[in-house]
Design a protein around this motif. Structure first.
Motif, PDB file in Angstrom:
ATOM      1  N   LYS A 155      -6.696 -40.226 -67.874  1.00  0.00           N
ATOM      2  CA  LYS A 155      -7.849 -40.009 -68.751  1.00  0.00           C
ATOM      3  C   LYS A 155      -7.937 -38.548 -69.198  1.00  0.00           C
ATOM      4  O   LYS A 155      -8.360 -38.266 -70.328  1.00  0.00           O
ATOM      5  CB  LYS A 155      -9.138 -40.444 -68.054  1.00  0.00           C
ATOM      6  CG  LYS A 155      -9.254 -41.954 -67.878  1.00  0.00           C
ATOM      7  CD  LYS A 155      -9.271 -42.699 -69.220  1.00  0.00           C
ATOM      8  CE  LYS A 155      -9.568 -44.179 -69.049  1.00  0.00           C
ATOM      9  NZ  LYS A 155      -9.627 -44.905 -70.337  1.00  0.00           N
ATOM     10  N   THR A 175     -12.717 -43.165 -73.009  1.00  0.00           N
ATOM     11  CA  THR A 175     -12.133 -42.418 -71.905  1.00  0.00           C
ATOM     12  C   THR A 175     -13.040 -42.541 -70.681  1.00  0.00           C
ATOM     13  O   THR A 175     -13.710 -43.564 -70.491  1.00  0.00           O
ATOM     14  CB  THR A 175     -11.898 -40.963 -72.335  1.00  0.00           C
ATOM     15  OG1 THR A 175     -11.292 -40.238 -71.267  1.00  0.00           O
ATOM     16  CG2 THR A 175     -13.165 -40.258 -72.773  1.00  0.00           C
ATOM     17  N   LEU A 205     -14.209 -38.680 -78.004  1.00  0.00           N
ATOM     18  CA  LEU A 205     -13.841 -39.053 -76.629  1.00  0.00           C
ATOM     19  C   LEU A 205     -15.120 -39.533 -75.972  1.00  0.00           C
ATOM     20  O   LEU A 205     -16.063 -38.759 -75.795  1.00  0.00           O
ATOM     21  CB  LEU A 205     -13.269 -37.858 -75.866  1.00  0.00           C
ATOM     22  CG  LEU A 205     -11.905 -37.286 -76.273  1.00  0.00           C
ATOM     23  CD1 LEU A 205     -10.856 -38.363 -76.438  1.00  0.00           C
ATOM     24  CD2 LEU A 205     -11.995 -36.458 -77.522  1.00  0.00           C
ATOM     25  N   LEU A 236      -5.550 -38.417 -71.973  1.00  0.00           N
ATOM     26  CA  LEU A 236      -6.137 -39.035 -73.161  1.00  0.00           C
ATOM     27  C   LEU A 236      -7.099 -38.070 -73.848  1.00  0.00           C
ATOM     28  O   LEU A 236      -7.115 -37.957 -75.078  1.00  0.00           O
ATOM     29  CB  LEU A 236      -6.864 -40.323 -72.777  1.00  0.00           C
ATOM     30  CG  LEU A 236      -7.610 -41.037 -73.908  1.00  0.00           C
ATOM     31  CD1 LEU A 236      -6.655 -41.440 -75.027  1.00  0.00           C
ATOM     32  CD2 LEU A 236      -8.362 -42.249 -73.373  1.00  0.00           C
ATOM     33  N   ASN A 237      -7.899 -37.362 -73.053  1.00  0.00           N
ATOM     34  CA  ASN A 237      -8.813 -36.382 -73.628  1.00  0.00           C
ATOM     35  C   ASN A 237      -8.048 -35.304 -74.389  1.00  0.00           C
ATOM     36  O   ASN A 237      -8.444 -34.909 -75.497  1.00  0.00           O
ATOM     37  CB  ASN A 237      -9.655 -35.740 -72.532  1.00  0.00           C
ATOM     38  CG  ASN A 237     -10.676 -36.696 -71.938  1.00  0.00           C
ATOM     39  OD1 ASN A 237     -10.888 -37.791 -72.459  1.00  0.00           O
ATOM     40  ND2 ASN A 237     -11.298 -36.291 -70.855  1.00  0.00           N
TER      41      ASN A 237
END
Length: 220
Positions: free
Chosen positions: A146, A125, A169, A149-150
């Motif tokens: 991002k 990430t 991550l 994504l986290n």
């Protein structure tokens, strides 16, 4: 033998991660849209035509891995846009979401049956997905994708804990890759070595954490 699957493996950080794990004697699968001479000669098994920006095509693209049992899955593929408040395009923002957030999540879901117990999943990430660390603004699509994504990575860490699968991550640092026109402050090789150290230290107890590759715990 440890089996490692790496996306975005044809260049940059992904390629250096391939080199790292091949040198350790691992069985490495390098996933990418289009291979490169460097990846072809790396000693990894190349699985091309894997486009994480086309999630609906992933089940077919990943069929070549159907009998592979995975110890470490590294979701490294990503793209970077440079939107500002005055200059942005919804299509580039959507593309970043597909590649940076939805793609890694769906690829992981497609390979769940391949993951061993225990296994490790690393999401590459960026600290640019941090809310409290954002001191400069801009980069709307990249920051939002991002951050998404986290969020996905934390949910995966919770959902997969009972299966013995730990999720990290990981921010690689500011790396000298084509994505940033080679303007970073560390080489892809150094970034790969640091990322591998964080993956080595990943376990169920620290699963779902947000780390800089240098070992610093990052704020959300």
């Amino acid at each position: 033998m440890t089996t490692v699957v790496i996306t975005g493996a044809n260049r940059g950080i992904g390629l250096e991660l391939v080199h790292h794990y091949v040198a350790k004697g691992c069985d490495v699968y390098g996933l990418c849209r289009n291979s490169s001479d460097a990846l072809n000669s790396s000693g990894a098994t190349v699985v091309d035509k894997v486009d994480v920006g086309q999630p609906e095509q992933l089940p077919e693209a990943l069929a070549r891995l159907k009998d592979v049992k995975i110890d470490i899955l590294i979701n490294n593929a990503g793209v970077l846009g440079r939107e500002t408040i005055d200059d942005w395009d919804p299509h580039t923002i959507e593309h970043q979401f597909r590649v940076n957030a939805m793609g890694p999540l769906l690829l992981t879901q497609c390979l769940l049956k391949n993951l061993k117990n225990p296994a490790k999943v690393a999401m590459i990430t960026s600290r640019m997905g941090s809310m409290s660390d954002n001191g400069s603004g801009g980069y709307y699509g990249y920051r939002m994708s991002k951050a998404a994504l986290n969020a996905a990575g934390v949910s995966l860490a919770r959902d997969l804990a009972e299966r013995g699968i730990a999720v990290a991550l990981l921010h690689p640092g500011y790396v000298q890759t084509e994505m940033v026109s080679y303007g970073g402050d560390i080489s892809p090789d150094v970034a790969a070595q640091r990322l591998a150290q964080r993956i080595e230290g990943l376990n169920i107890e620290n699963s779902g954490s947000f780390w800089h590759a240098n070992g610093e715990l990052l704020p959300w």
